[in-house]
Design an enzyme around this catalytic site. Structure first.
Site, PDB file in Angstrom:
ATOM      1  N   LYS A  65      -5.272  35.008  42.005  1.00 47.24           N
ATOM      2  CA  LYS A  65      -4.778  34.128  40.955  1.00 47.24           C
ATOM      3  C   LYS A  65      -3.752  34.906  40.145  1.00 47.24           C
ATOM      4  O   LYS A  65      -4.067  35.913  39.518  1.00 47.24           O
ATOM      5  CB  LYS A  65      -5.935  33.682  40.070  1.00 47.24           C
TER       6      LYS A  65
ATOM      7  N   LEU B 190      -2.001  28.487  47.515  1.00 44.21           N
ATOM      8  CA  LEU B 190      -3.112  27.557  47.729  1.00 44.21           C
ATOM      9  C   LEU B 190      -3.043  26.422  46.725  1.00 44.21           C
ATOM     10  O   LEU B 190      -3.408  25.294  47.011  1.00 44.21           O
ATOM     11  CB  LEU B 190      -4.447  28.292  47.569  1.00 44.21           C
ATOM     12  N   GLY B 191      -2.580  26.717  45.553  1.00 42.86           N
ATOM     13  CA  GLY B 191      -2.500  25.682  44.526  1.00 42.86           C
ATOM     14  C   GLY B 191      -1.944  26.236  43.251  1.00 42.86           C
ATOM     15  O   GLY B 191      -1.881  27.452  43.061  1.00 42.86           O
TER      16      GLY B 191
ATOM     17  N   GLY C  84      -2.239  25.843  39.088  1.00 39.13           N
ATOM     18  CA  GLY C  84      -3.073  25.285  38.038  1.00 39.13           C
ATOM     19  C   GLY C  84      -2.461  25.526  36.682  1.00 39.13           C
ATOM     20  O   GLY C  84      -1.347  26.037  36.572  1.00 39.13           O
ATOM     21  N   GLY C  85      -3.211  25.127  35.670  1.00 40.41           N
ATOM     22  CA  GLY C  85      -2.731  25.273  34.303  1.00 40.41           C
ATOM     23  C   GLY C  85      -2.506  26.723  33.932  1.00 40.41           C
ATOM     24  O   GLY C  85      -1.648  27.040  33.127  1.00 40.41           O
TER      25      GLY C  85
ATOM     26  N   ASP D  55     -15.029  23.781  30.745  1.00 39.96           N
ATOM     27  CA  ASP D  55     -14.084  22.946  31.497  1.00 39.96           C
ATOM     28  C   ASP D  55     -14.698  22.531  32.828  1.00 39.96           C
ATOM     29  O   ASP D  55     -14.093  22.689  33.876  1.00 39.96           O
ATOM     30  CB  ASP D  55     -12.768  23.703  31.706  1.00 39.96           C
TER      31      ASP D  55
ATOM     32  N   GLY E  17      -2.117  29.323  36.223  1.00 37.25           N
ATOM     33  CA  GLY E  17      -1.422  30.198  37.168  1.00 37.25           C
ATOM     34  C   GLY E  17      -1.408  29.631  38.566  1.00 37.25           C
ATOM     35  O   GLY E  17      -1.836  28.518  38.812  1.00 37.25           O
ATOM     36  N   THR E  18      -0.896  30.456  39.451  1.00 38.33           N
ATOM     37  CA  THR E  18      -0.778  30.054  40.852  1.00 38.33           C
ATOM     38  C   THR E  18      -1.770  30.864  41.671  1.00 38.33           C
ATOM     39  O   THR E  18      -2.005  32.036  41.377  1.00 38.33           O
ATOM     40  CB  THR E  18       0.651  30.349  41.341  1.00 38.33           C
ATOM     41  N   VAL E  19      -2.339  30.210  42.673  1.00 36.25           N
ATOM     42  CA  VAL E  19      -3.331  30.899  43.501  1.00 36.25           C
ATOM     43  C   VAL E  19      -2.763  31.100  44.899  1.00 36.25           C
ATOM     44  O   VAL E  19      -2.221  30.180  45.503  1.00 36.25           O
ATOM     45  CB  VAL E  19      -4.639  30.086  43.564  1.00 36.25           C
TER      46      VAL E  19
END
Ligand SMILES: *[C@@H]1O[C@H](CO)[C@@H](O)[C@H](O)[C@H]1NC(C)=O
Ligand SMILES: *[C@@H]1O[C@H](CO)[C@@H](O)[C@H](O)[C@H]1NC(C)=O
Ligand SMILES: *[C@@H]1O[C@H](CO)[C@@H](O)[C@H](O)[C@H]1NC(C)=O
Ligand SMILES: *[C@@H]1O[C@H](CO)[C@@H](O)[C@H](O)[C@H]1NC(C)=O
Ligand SMILES: *[C@@H]1O[C@H](CO)[C@@H](O)[C@H](O)[C@H]1NC(C)=O
Length: 723
Positions: A423, A401-402, A404-405, A520, A407-409
């Protein structure tokens, strides 16, 4: 294949050729025939190196062109040689020629009278065979012939005969015309005498002619006493000295059952045992007979199997059974190996899982979770790695899905049909473990409509896995800044999202058991569900106050553009730092602008300062989103803008708390529509069915999918953030 067949044919041809000529019993490379004497067996032989000892040398003499075999040491003509023979348990036999002895009285026709062959010098190698020979005498009436052995044991054979009527009877009738009698065992050397019946030696001058000889028993039956011959055949027994026999068997690697040996005195004779044949005295010894091959008509039920010295008839059923058992055994063994392999693999995997659990902060987490009384993550929500492997199709690339800083989802589906977002943390180091544990602990404490729900986690995999509810409509950032968005975002929707995020933050700051700072807040950390309700996500950087007592951190965390300048300077994070970040999100909602944009003039790159400047210079309405201007009430816009301005105050002290922000936003919404607060879900439905056809009209490939920290933002951050 062809080669193998050719080889087989060659082998068969060789076997056939080897089978056809009878195997020679002589030493390889030696002559085995001399005249009528054929197949001379070793230890006898013609020529040097072809016999075992001088006793056995055959001299092939040529007499007027006729080859005559002579046993050289004894100087006798040989007519036959037999190897020791199993059926009769007999020693070796050799048939030689012996002269007939005549009394010298009146046998004028045949004067010749050779001395009897003396076998005494052979020391037992040769004896006269007592079983194969007779002592025969005849001649004058009322006479006796005496044979006295002069070797040990000394014995005498007496033969009495009376040939009254005729000297030369055609038949030797025992006791009348002649006599024959057996000879003692082991006879090798003897004296011969003729006497009268009353015991007197026949006087010289006696007119009668007497004769005597040793002869092969079989020959005697055919003997015509009318024809005086010079020589008669006699059979000798032979053996090999123990010494020679030992030499023979010394370097042999032979089946001990292949031969039987008998030993008398110092003489031994050996013969091949049943099931073997050949010449025991040759270097290779006796050879096994392959009964099955040579006797295809053996009355064998089933399969004939050759064995050394014999053969077995093995029932076909037994063979099949043995085959089957072997096959079953092999399969069982194979299965056992496979099972063992699986078992070991599983054990290794389990061990690895345990190790991962420990490394992934499982112990720390257990400890932290147990210290919290009322966490909303139940025990059952620890997922196994197998479960998640199945849910995400082994973390298939297509399910991403995406990234990120942290990890990967991946998108996934549990067996019960629940759609989840998994995640997968990046490779963990000690620092990240803590961050990860933080997020789990914090999320486990939170149960709020507008906070992404943590369904569970998995610590058995190499990297820790967090399982969230799946939020289908991507991030607020994507929603706001999607250049392809066809339909404007309504003012009411913006207001509602702001309200929901503020509510969630207010809850985190005050309503939860321990105050939690998100740290954040940004539009890319706000997810939108199927009804475009906000869900605050990504608590990786969050800390509850109790854990972080000093509020001081060595490292400033956050995203540039949202970062509280006060926190940036002092490294002290407060509830007002989240308020500042929320202010930026609020401005994003008002203006539709990105928090940092290269498209704006240099001094206006930072959205917060751009907004404040615009507000102070009184051209706020120039920078607001068209949809906000078109549908927002001017006074509402001003109230919200002022709220954003207060949030963005350089001094945290003057910023409102999130509780105040929430109250303010709720007030603005309820002024416009008193029902709004209660009906905020129905509101969306109205929007859908109202003037705007459907939000689902956004092309699916453009639809934001889930929580994603934009990589570009991450890069900006890493470039601009002091570390
Ligand atoms: C060989 O055998 C043949 C036939 O049996 C016989 O006539 C002949 O005399 C024999 N020769 C010798 C040398 O004994
Ligand atoms: C026979 O052999 C013995 C012992 O080897 C030897 O003494 C004798 O001289 C030999 N006789 C002949 C005729 O070769
Ligand atoms: C031998 O016997 C024959 C009779 O058969 C006789 O005529 C002859 O004289 C005898 N010879 C001697 C030397 O006695
Ligand atoms: C032949 O007669 C003698 C007596 O003169 C006797 O000892 C011997 O056994 C007899 N032989 C046979 C084969 O009958
Ligand atoms: C010959 O006789 C002697 C004495 O009886 C015996 O030791 C030897 O084994 C005999 N030889 C054979 C070949 O039978």
């Amino acid at each position: 294949m062809i080669l193998a067949m050719a080889f087989l044919i060659l082998l068969l041809a060789f076997a056939a050729s080897a089978e056809s000529p009878p195997q020679s019993l002589a030493l390889p490379g030696c002559l085995d025939t001399c005249g009528n004497l054929t197949n001379i067996p070793y230890p006898y032989g013609i020529g040097p190196g072809c016999f075992l000892a001088p006793w056995y040398e055959i001299d092939c003499q040529q007499t007027r062109g006729i080859p005559i075999p002579v046993l050289k040491n004894l100087s006798v003509v040989v007519s036959d040689i037999w190897l020791p023979d199993r059926p009769n348990y007999s020693p070796g036999l050799i048939k030689v020629r012996q002269p007939i002895w005549y009394s010298r009285d009146n046998c004028t026709t045949t004067q010749q009278n050779d001395a009897p062959v003396d076998l005494g010098a052979s020391n037992g190698i040769f004896n006269y065979s007592s079983s194969q020979n007779y002592f025969v005498a005849g001649g004058g009436s009322h006479s006796l012939a005496l044979l006295t052995s002069t070797n040990y044991p000394v014995t005498t054979s007496v033969c009495q005969y009376s040939c009254r009527n005729s000297y030369y009877s055609p038949w030797c009738v025992n006791g009348t015309t002649c006599c024959f009698t057996s000879i003692p065992y082991g006879l090798a050397r003897f004296n011969l005498e003729f006497k009268t019946v009353n015991g007197k030696a026949t006087a010289t001058g006696n007119a009668e002619c007497n004769y005597a000889f040793l002869v092969e028993r079989a020959w005697l039956k055919t003997f015509d006493f009318n024809i005086l011959t010079t020589y008669v055949p006699v059979v000798l027994e032979w053996g090999v000295t123990d010494y020679d026999n030992e030499l023979l068997s010394k370097n042999r690697r032979n089946d001990v059952n292949s031969a039987v040996c008998a030993s008398v005195g110092e003489i031994t004779y050996c013969y091949c045992n049943n099931g073997y044949r050949g010449n025991y005295y040759l270097p290779q010894g006796c050879q096994d007979i392959n009964e099955c091959e040579e006797n295809p008509n053996l009355n064998c039920r089933g399969k004939c199997v050759n064995r050394p010295g014999s053969y077995d008839c093995v029932d076909n059923k037994i063979i099949t059974m043995i085959g089957m058992f072997t096959a079953v055994g092999a399969v069982v063994l194979l299965l056992l190996c496979w099972w063992l392999y699986k078992f070991m693999k599983r054990r290794r995997k389990a061990k690895l899982k345990k190790k991962f659990f420990k490394r992934n902060g499982g112990l720390l987490l257990q400890q932290r979770l147990s210290s919290i009384e009322d966490n909303h993550m139940e025990k059952g929500k620890l997922f196994t790695s197998t479960e998640l492997d199945m849910a995400t199709d082994n973390f298939n690339e297509n399910r991403i899905l995406g990234r990120g800083g942290q990890g990967t989802v991946y998108k996934g589906m549990l067996i019960d049909g629940t759609i989840i977002a998994v995640k997968k943390s990046k490779v963990v180091d000690a620092g990240q473990v803590e961050q990860f544990v933080n997020e789990v602990v914090i999320l486990s404490e939170i149960n709020h409509r507008n906070v992404v729900k943590l369904l569970g986690l998995c610590l058995e995999s190499e990297v820790p896995l967090l399982v969230y509810e799946f939020i289908p409509n991507g991030t607020l950032y994507q929603y706001l800044h999607d250049p392809d968005r066809e339909f404007p975002i309504l003012w009411e929707t913006r207001l509602r999202i702001a309200n929901e995020v503020a509510g969630a933050l207010s809850y985190l700051h005050s309503a939860a058991a321990i105050p939690i700072y998100h740290r954040d807040i940004k539009s890319s950390n706000i997810l939108l569900d199927e009804r475009y309700r906000a869900k605050v996500a990504d608590f990786g950087a969050s800390r509850s106050v109790s854990i972080d007592q000093t509020h001081l951190t060595t490292m400033v965390q956050g995203t540039f553009g949202y970062l509280d300048p006060e926190y940036y300077q002092t490294s002290q994070f407060t509830n007002k730092s989240d308020a500042y970040s929320f202010g930026v999100v609020l401005v994003e909602l008002l203006t539709g602008e990105k928090p940092i944009s290269q498209l704006r003039a240099e001094e206006d790159r930072n959205l917060a300062s751009y907004f404040i400047t615009s507000l102070e210079e009184n051209h706020l309405f120039n920078i607001l989103d068209k949809e906000v201007l078109d549908h927002g009430k001017k006074e509402d816009i001003i109230v919200v803008s002022n709220l954003a301005k207060r949030c963005l105050n350089q001094n945290g002290r003057y910023r409102p708390t999130m509780k105040e922000v929430t109250t303010e936003l709720e007030r603005v919404r309820s002024l416009r529509n008193p029902m709004v607060v209660q009906q905020n879900y129905e509101e969306i439905n109205c929007v859908r069915t109202g003037s705007i056809p459907t939000l689902g009209a956004i092309p699916t490939f453009m639809q934001p999918e889930a929580e994603v920290e934009l990589t570009s933002m991450e890069e900006d951050q890493s470039l601009l953030m002091p570390r």
